[in-house]
Design an enzyme around this catalytic site. Structure first.
Site, mmCIF file in Angstrom:
data_model
loop_
_atom_site.group_PDB
_atom_site.id
_atom_site.type_symbol
_atom_site.label_atom_id
_atom_site.label_comp_id
_atom_site.label_asym_id
_atom_site.label_seq_id
_atom_site.Cartn_x
_atom_site.Cartn_y
_atom_site.Cartn_z
ATOM 1 N N ASP A 287 7.785 54.377 67.531
ATOM 2 C CA ASP A 287 7.546 53.283 66.599
ATOM 3 C C ASP A 287 8.843 52.470 66.524
ATOM 4 O O ASP A 287 9.884 52.871 67.040
ATOM 5 C CB ASP A 287 7.092 53.788 65.224
ATOM 6 C CG ASP A 287 6.364 52.692 64.446
ATOM 7 O OD1 ASP A 287 6.490 51.499 64.817
ATOM 8 O OD2 ASP A 287 5.671 53.000 63.463
HETATM 9 C C1 BGC Z 1 4.578 49.807 62.727
HETATM 10 C C2 BGC Z 1 3.744 49.994 63.966
HETATM 11 C C3 BGC Z 1 3.715 48.706 64.763
HETATM 12 C C4 BGC Z 1 5.138 48.317 65.090
HETATM 13 C C5 BGC Z 1 5.241 47.067 65.928
HETATM 14 C C6 BGC Z 1 5.927 49.213 63.024
HETATM 15 O O1 BGC Z 1 6.594 48.868 61.854
HETATM 16 O O2 BGC Z 1 4.723 51.055 62.063
HETATM 17 O O3 BGC Z 1 2.453 50.394 63.614
HETATM 18 O O4 BGC Z 1 2.948 48.856 65.904
HETATM 19 O O5 BGC Z 1 5.831 48.094 63.871
HETATM 20 O O6 BGC Z 1 4.901 45.946 65.230
#
Ligand code: BGC
Length: 766
Positions: A287
């Site tokens: 993530d």
């Molecule tokens: C989120 C993810 C997301 C990523 C990219 C993160 O803050 O937890 O679910 O895919 O950002 O935007």
């Protein structure tokens, strides 16, 4: 008709053919450690003129035009996220290929959560359709639009089980139940990927966030999670397992600590469960900044240590804002802190995905075709139908719904549409969308106006000003994301009175209440479930006029509707219904389609009851189960699986094909379902199972099959479910393994998790 939807899955596991493997080995031999680290690095990029960091992150200046584009051009990055403009994607791809002596293209990812240009209902709404086909169609549209602009991979589906609605990301998943969650996960993977990686017009699916993220303590996003192994195996992991079995090409890690170990550096999760037990062959992405965060958690000592630990558990790609930990891998290799084989294993999986997608041969996107695909009217139709099938009718006293446009028209009647959300295009499409076009978004007010034409007067009054978050969201930096305040000239008391007068003079009041879309989603946890701002006051004032009220709830989590559930005759949960949501809602209100969605979570009465699940175990004094609190019922306001249609549906003739089977045997459960009303009905027939005794205490009941059907007035259908070992197996903490107990099982079949119709069978042996 077979009812267990999981049984219908055909796996779409990506193949690993010999030519691809040979090419990978050839590349690995030729690549330097720095080039390998580049393949393992993915940057956020919002375009050459944006620095999104706001200066929050150390080294954020790298995430600028010079930083990211420079890294691409030097071969120090192999992937980007957040670009949606096909011309820009092609330009950046050209830059990548010009800078890469091996001709390795970049892979572009994006949060294609519920549509790209055509916005579908939010994921929790799609789950409320209890209809894998609708869900698969929806993500097929999302994939087609994303691929048309040059996106190769979605950071979706989110398959985290969510049992605490204070957690804002409950909106991104399929709710509380692992069986429904698994079916929804599979449908989404199939929609995104089609027959597998490389299917035209499709993209890689990336189920997230592995694993347990939805159990954040206190419902506070990002905070730690403590889950027993039994909870993990029986509840939180099954949707991931189903997505992996359906061939998902990617998995994303989670931000939080799981039982004291950061998920993104968790060897048990990634090495043991994902790779060794499940045999996952795709690639894993962290993530955002989660590898760097291994340091923040107090797990890794420095960035080098963070990168080494992540690579060692098989986090193949680091999603980073700036200063990626994987940039330190070449030095770590030289210092003997990480092995070349650990790095190569990650590079192999990233290169395999790029090759399987066909990116080496076709790195660019057809810019001319993109606009045509994004404008496809068929996509808007699929989104509208999905919104119709997602809505959940929670109450309908004296058949207030459907409204009759004809009668209203004949009587020159009028409808009062009330509430700021009723005419907010931005809120109609919900959170987690970035490439939308508000010009073609249809609000509830617009949908009703277009549906009834000019012979019925449709008045509108917002009544109150939009409520605001106490603490701003990081998403509020996107223009128009926070609700616009009408300004000092908006006299709220006078406006509320105007709404009341409008309702008083109307034949029916349609009141749209809920949460503004920036109040739900990531970083949108709440300590309360009340309707924000003065919405309840507005509802009570409008109801006091005596004009019949239809309450439309715009939400992604259950809200405190105790007053409404006793005082408002009709309540329809419309969620955030998407681009053509207003048309869908109008079609539902006027009976052009029958509502048939069902709740994917137990709807608590008040926040003090959460977490609340239907599948609890039976313990001391079960007769007092509804009186565990002295000040409030312990039951939900609406049970899991609940939802009405416009016609009543009756269940009868529950039958089993046998009353005793061996350990591997299956029982067929059949039931007759009849529409006994005058309207067509949509119904989700649900099968629940309870094991009476065994080597562990088992839940009072668990969903083990469902089937959405349409019934014409007076029609009846027989629905069958098969209950075999897969439906009865569970992970047992006593033996730390999967077991099939010999026991007596009660099957319950009906409209929701409170279904009363029951029959029992015995499973012998062990
Ligand atoms: C989120 C993810 C997301 C990523 C990219 C993160 O803050 O937890 O679910 O895919 O950002 O935007």
């Amino acid at each position: 008709m077979a009812g267990n939807s999981l049984a219908q899955v055909t796996p779409t596991v990506p193949g690993t053919d010999a030519a691809i493997e040979a090419r990978i080995e050839e590349l690995l031999t030729a690549m330097t450690p720095a080039e390998k680290a580049g393949q393992l690095t993915q940057y956020f990029y919002f375009g050459s003129d944006v620095d999104p960091s706001g200066g929050d992150l150390a080294g954020a200046s790298e995430n600028t035009a010079g930083g990211v584009e420079g890294a691409l051009a030097r071969g120090e990055a192999g992937s980007l996220l957040f670009m949606t403009d096909p011309a820009e994607i092609n330009r950046l791809q050209r830059l990548t290929l010009d800078g890469n002596r091996h001709g390795i293209p970049a892979i572009f990812g994006f949060d294609v959560i519920h549509g790209l240009r055509t916005i579908l209902p939010v994921p929790i709404a799609m789950a409320a359709s209890w209809d894998p086909e609708t869900i698969e169609h929806g993500q097929t549209v999302a994939a087609r639009e994303a691929r048309a602009v040059g996106i190769h991979w979605a950071f979706a589906p989110m398959v985290d089980i969510a049992r605490d609605p204070r957690w804002g990301r409950i909106i991104e998943g399929a709710g509380e139940d692992p069986y429904l969650g698994a079916a929804v996960a599979v449908a989404q993977v199939r929609g995104f990927q089609g027959a597998g990686l490389g299917t035209p017009d499709r993209i890689i699916a990336g189920p997230k966030h592995f694993a347990g993220y939805g159990a954040a303590i206190g419902g506070r996003d990002y905070d730690e999670v403590s889950l027993s192994d039994a909870d993990l195996w029986n509840v939180y992991l099954p949707p991931f397992k189903a997505a992996v079995d359906a061939g998902a090409g990617n998995i994303m890690t989670a931000y939080m600590d799981l039982n004291g170990i950061p998920a993104s550096g968790n060897a048990w999760l990634f090495t043991h469960v994902l790779r060794e037990v499940w045999g996952f062959e795709g690639f894993v992405v962290s993530d955002a900044n989660a590898v760097r965060n291994l340091m923040t958690h107090g797990f890794a000592g420095d960035l080098t240590d963070a990168g080494v630990r992540a690579v060692n558990v098989g986090i193949d790609l680091e999603m980073a804002m700036a200063d990626p930990a994987y940039g330190y891998l070449p030095a770590a290799l030289e210092a003997g802190q990480v092995s070349e084989s650990a790095i190569d294993a990650c590079v192999r999986r990233v290169l395999r995905a790029k090759l399987q997608l066909g990116l080496f041969d076709n790195p660019y996107v057809d810019e001319d075709r993109a606009a045509e695909v994004l404008a496809d009217p068929a996509h808007r139709e699929i989104a509208r139908v999905a919104a119709e099938r997602s809505a959940v009718l929670l109450r309908n006293q004296a058949d207030l719904l459907p409204l009759s446009a004809e009668s209203l028209s004949a009587a020159s009647g009028s409808i009062a549409v009330i509430g700021p959300l009723a005419d907010s295009r931005r809120d109609t499409i919900g959170p987690w969308v970035f490439d939308f076009d508000l010009d073609e978004t249809v609000t509830v007010l617009e949908g009703i106006r277009q549906r009834v034409g000019t012979t019925v007067t449709v008045g509108y009054a917002p009544g109150i000003r939009p409520a605001q978050r106490h603490f701003a969201s990081m998403f509020d930096m996107f223009p128009g994301n926070a609700p616009a305040d009408p300004g000092p000239d908006f006299d709220e008391d006078a406006e509320l009175q105007r709404a009341v007068e409008l309702a008083r003079a109307a034949d029916v009041a349609v009141v749209v209440l809920g949460e503004w879309q920036n109040m739900i989603g990531e970083a949108a946890s709440r300590s309360s479930l009340e309707l924000p701002g003065r919405q309840l006051e507005l509802l009570q004032a409008v109801s006091a006029t005596g004009t019949p009220v239809v309450l439309l709830v715009m939400n992604g989590r259950p809200l405190d509707l105790r007053w409404a559930a006793e005082n408002v005759p009709a309540i329809l949960d419309i969620w955030y219904p998407g681009t053509h949501g207003g048309h869908a809602v109008a079609n539902l209100l006027f009976g052009d389609v029958a509502p048939g969605g069902k709740l994917p979570f137990s709807w608590p009465r008040t926040v003090g009851q959460v977490p609340m699940i239907y599948s609890h175990t039976i313990s001391h004094e079960p007769a007092n189960q509804a009186k565990r609190y002295w000040d409030e019922e312990s039951t939900p306001l609406f049970p899991f699986g609940f939802g009405l249609s416009y016609a009543p549906v009756e269940y009868s003739n529950l039958a089993l094909d046998c009353d005793s089977v061996g350990p591997e045997g299956s029982v067929t459960v059949s039931v007759e379902v009849a529409n006994v009303g005058v309207w067509p009905a949509d119904e989700v027939v649900q099968l629940y199972l309870h094991q009476r005794h065994g080597t562990a205490s088992r839940p009072v009941r668990e969903l083990k099959g469902f089937r959405r059907i349409s019934l014409a007035a007076g029609e009846s259908q027989t629905v069958e479910f098969s209950v075999g070992p897969d439906e009865r197996r569970y992970w047992n903490a006593a033996v730390r393994d999967w077991v099939l107990d010999a026991s007596v099982f009660d099957a319950y079949v009906g409209s929701d998790s409170a279904a009363a119709l029951t029959a029992s069978f015995e499973v012998t042996g062990s």
